[in-house]
Design a protein around this motif. Structure first.
Motif, PDB file in Angstrom:
ATOM      1  N   ALA A   3      -0.105  -2.867   7.211  1.00 31.80           N
ATOM      2  CA  ALA A   3      -1.177  -2.816   8.103  1.00 31.80           C
ATOM      3  C   ALA A   3      -1.263  -3.836   8.936  1.00 31.80           C
ATOM      4  O   ALA A   3      -1.520  -3.869  10.149  1.00 31.80           O
ATOM      5  CB  ALA A   3      -2.416  -2.464   7.166  1.00 31.80           C
ATOM      6  N   LEU A 113      -4.034   4.466  14.396  1.00 32.98           N
ATOM      7  CA  LEU A 113      -3.978   4.949  13.082  1.00 32.98           C
ATOM      8  C   LEU A 113      -3.268   6.327  13.036  1.00 32.98           C
ATOM      9  O   LEU A 113      -2.519   6.686  11.992  1.00 32.98           O
ATOM     10  CB  LEU A 113      -5.357   4.977  12.438  1.00 32.98           C
ATOM     11  CG  LEU A 113      -6.329   3.805  12.408  1.00 32.98           C
ATOM     12  CD1 LEU A 113      -7.700   4.111  11.779  1.00 32.98           C
ATOM     13  CD2 LEU A 113      -5.748   2.904  11.291  1.00 32.98           C
ATOM     14  N   LYS A 118      -1.911   7.132   9.276  1.00 33.67           N
ATOM     15  CA  LYS A 118      -2.599   6.535   8.082  1.00 33.67           C
ATOM     16  C   LYS A 118      -3.975   7.017   8.294  1.00 33.67           C
ATOM     17  O   LYS A 118      -4.631   7.066   9.195  1.00 33.67           O
ATOM     18  CB  LYS A 118      -2.797   4.861   8.667  1.00 33.67           C
ATOM     19  CG  LYS A 118      -3.391   4.084   7.679  1.00 33.67           C
ATOM     20  CD  LYS A 118      -3.549   2.696   7.889  1.00 33.67           C
ATOM     21  CE  LYS A 118      -3.881   1.820   6.721  1.00 33.67           C
ATOM     22  NZ  LYS A 118      -3.201   1.967   5.649  1.00 33.67           N
ATOM     23  N   LEU A 120      -7.638   6.592   6.064  1.00 34.13           N
ATOM     24  CA  LEU A 120      -8.396   5.819   5.298  1.00 34.13           C
ATOM     25  C   LEU A 120      -9.572   6.107   4.068  1.00 34.13           C
ATOM     26  O   LEU A 120      -9.604   7.567   4.247  1.00 34.13           O
ATOM     27  CB  LEU A 120      -9.512   5.093   6.235  1.00 34.13           C
ATOM     28  CG  LEU A 120      -8.515   4.033   7.338  1.00 34.13           C
ATOM     29  CD1 LEU A 120      -9.552   3.419   8.323  1.00 34.13           C
ATOM     30  CD2 LEU A 120      -7.763   3.004   7.030  1.00 34.13           C
ATOM     31  N   ARG A 409      -8.353  -4.249  12.991  1.00 29.43           N
ATOM     32  CA  ARG A 409      -8.125  -5.017  11.642  1.00 29.43           C
ATOM     33  C   ARG A 409      -9.505  -4.755  10.696  1.00 29.43           C
ATOM     34  O   ARG A 409      -9.366  -4.615   9.644  1.00 29.43           O
ATOM     35  CB  ARG A 409      -7.968  -6.484  11.847  1.00 29.43           C
ATOM     36  CG  ARG A 409      -7.478  -7.036  10.506  1.00 29.43           C
ATOM     37  CD  ARG A 409      -7.334  -8.675  10.794  1.00 29.43           C
ATOM     38  NE  ARG A 409      -6.044  -8.745  11.392  1.00 29.43           N
ATOM     39  CZ  ARG A 409      -4.578  -8.917  10.786  1.00 29.43           C
ATOM     40  NH1 ARG A 409      -4.736  -8.749   9.359  1.00 29.43           N
ATOM     41  NH2 ARG A 409      -3.550  -9.268  11.288  1.00 29.43           N
ATOM     42  N   GLU A 412      -9.435  -1.226   9.661  1.00 30.52           N
ATOM     43  CA  GLU A 412      -8.358  -1.001   8.544  1.00 30.52           C
ATOM     44  C   GLU A 412      -8.741  -1.602   7.138  1.00 30.52           C
ATOM     45  O   GLU A 412      -8.233  -1.282   6.102  1.00 30.52           O
ATOM     46  CB  GLU A 412      -6.893  -1.501   9.057  1.00 30.52           C
ATOM     47  CG  GLU A 412      -6.343  -0.375   9.830  1.00 30.52           C
ATOM     48  CD  GLU A 412      -4.693  -0.648  10.118  1.00 30.52           C
ATOM     49  OE1 GLU A 412      -3.892  -0.205   8.888  1.00 30.52           O
ATOM     50  OE2 GLU A 412      -4.152  -1.379  10.887  1.00 30.52           O
TER      51      GLU A 412
END
Length: 427
Positions: A3, A113, A118, A120, A409, A412
């Motif tokens: 990441a 993302l 990705k 979360l 950032r 993530e």
């Protein structure tokens, strides 16, 4: 790819800038950017943003107040969300960055993302609030107040300068004014609210920093003052016998400036409007109206300052034999940013190689409403010359990209507060 590496190598600025320009092209005035609440231009902008949200992998819709809402599901569908947002309406003759920078940057982060497949442990929602500026119906934060469940339905009966009520404007826009409450969200649905916004001031530029952590959104008190004296002939009334309302107002304005200039704790005061009557060159002004806008980082400091300013104005009016009327027309409390969110933003800024700098926001933002339903955090991005609410408003491409990388950032690596993870906590 980790990441961290993904954030380091992603360049989001160019895409964000292109979309900022595309949105700025939607305006009711040729050669000027104006996009007010419930206008056909706002509807066109909403459709464009909804398209970008869907391209980014979000389910997107227009809510009951006209906010554009996109949701990117987490690892499990229906999980609480981290909400990102800002507004997409503008002031008249606006700059193109105020509001849209936060909305478009949030979409770009979700798109990144999605490109990497990705998900979360929580959902990410992006909201473009339909009215933050309050230009059309003289009531700010309408979009975010609806989401926070604090919308005042009495505002539906207010009218714009063309005489159109908000109720009728909602119907024309394709919304039902009797169902505005459907936009409200419950606290249990939101892990936090984060907003990226250009600073609208010169502090980050003076610090030579691209981004900063917002400590609090300053509260504001607005007052309307009227001084009444006696109009008279400019050539026949001796100076010592005059009850000149305009010179009285001038002394009041000077007192406001002097008081705020000598304050060391972030107090600012502005007289932005003044009107004198009868307004003739050869007539002593008999009545003057003016506004006062007072802001400070804490409510206690602001309220004390307002009280002192009112006392000084009363003293000036009494000494000059002027009748004073002064009324509070607007009051918003300070919205402190949550320490746990400030910490995560600071960590992201440091990880991107920038110095961490904390500063308050003198301007109002949607977080002032959202704090009623979620903890709030904000990231400021440097703007050229501190200029905002003006066509010269500008953010450099490198700073656009820096802000996007910091926000990505944070998202993530976002860690919800423990209370949101406890099954005992509801509502």
């Amino acid at each position: 790819m980790t990441a961290g590496n993904a954030v380091q190598t992603s360049s989001l600025g160019e895409q964000i800038l292109g979309r900022i320009n595309a949105l700025a092209a939607i305006s009711e005035e040729a050669g000027k950017l104006t996009r007010v609440y419930l206008s056909k231009e706002l509807r066109e902008a909403a459709e464009l943003i909804l398209g970008w949200m869907r391209e980014a992998g979000m389910n997107a819709h227009l809510d009951a107040i006209g906010n554009v809402c996109g949701r990117y599901e987490g690892e499990q569908a229906g999980a609480p969300c981290l909400m990102l947002g800002s507004h997409y309406d503008t002031v008249r003759d606006a700059g193109k960055w105020d509001g849209p920078l936060g909305v478009i940057t949030a979409i770009a982060c979700v798109a990144d993302l999605n490109r990497r497949g990705k998900r979360l442990p929580f959902a990410v929602e992006v909201v473009g609030f339909a009215d933050e500026e309050g230009v059309r119906f003289a009531s700010t934060l309408l979009g975010s107040r609806a989401v926070a469940g604090t919308f005042d339905e009495g505002v539906l009966n207010t009218r714009d300068r063309e005489g159109v009520s908000m109720r009728d404007a909602l119907i024309t826009f394709g919304l039902d004014p009797d169902h505005v409450g459907a936009a409200a969200r419950a606290r249990r649905e939101l892990l936090a609210y984060l907003e990226l916004h250009l600073e609208q001031g010169p502090v980050l530029e003076a610090q030579d920093l691209p981004v900063g952590v917002v400590s609090a959104i300053a509260g504001a008190t607005r007052l309307a003052a009227r001084l009444t004296g006696m109009a008279g002939h400019a050539g026949t009334v001796p100076m010592a016998l005059r009850r000149d309302a305009l010179t009285g107002a001038a002394e009041c304005i000077g007192a406001i400036e002097e008081f705020c200039r000598t304050d060391a704790n972030g107090l600012v005061g502005t007289v932005g409007y003044i009107h004198a009557t009868p307004g003739a060159t050869n007539v002593i002004p008999g009545e003057v109206s003016f506004t006062i806008d007072m802001r400070a980082p804490t409510d206690m400091h602001r309220k004390r300052a307002v009280g002192e300013i009112v006392r000084r104005i009363e003293a000036i009016a009494g000494r000059r034999q002027l009748v004073l009327q002064i009324d509070v027309t607007h009051e918003n409390r300070t919205a402190p940013c949550a320490p746990w969110l400030k910490e995560q933003i600071a960590q992201a800024i440091d990880a991107q190689g920038f110095s961490v700098f904390e500063l308050p926001s003198g301007a109002g933002h949607d977080g002032m409403a959202m704090i009623d339903v979620a903890d709030v955090g904000m990231i400021f991005v440097r703007c050229r010359g501190g200029i905002s609410h003006h066509p010269d408003e500008h953010v450099e491409l490198a700073d656009v990209d820096a802000g996007a990388r910091v926000l990505l950032r944070v998202v993530e690596n976002f860690r919800p507060r423990e209370c949101h993870l406890s099954p005992q906590v509801t509502g």
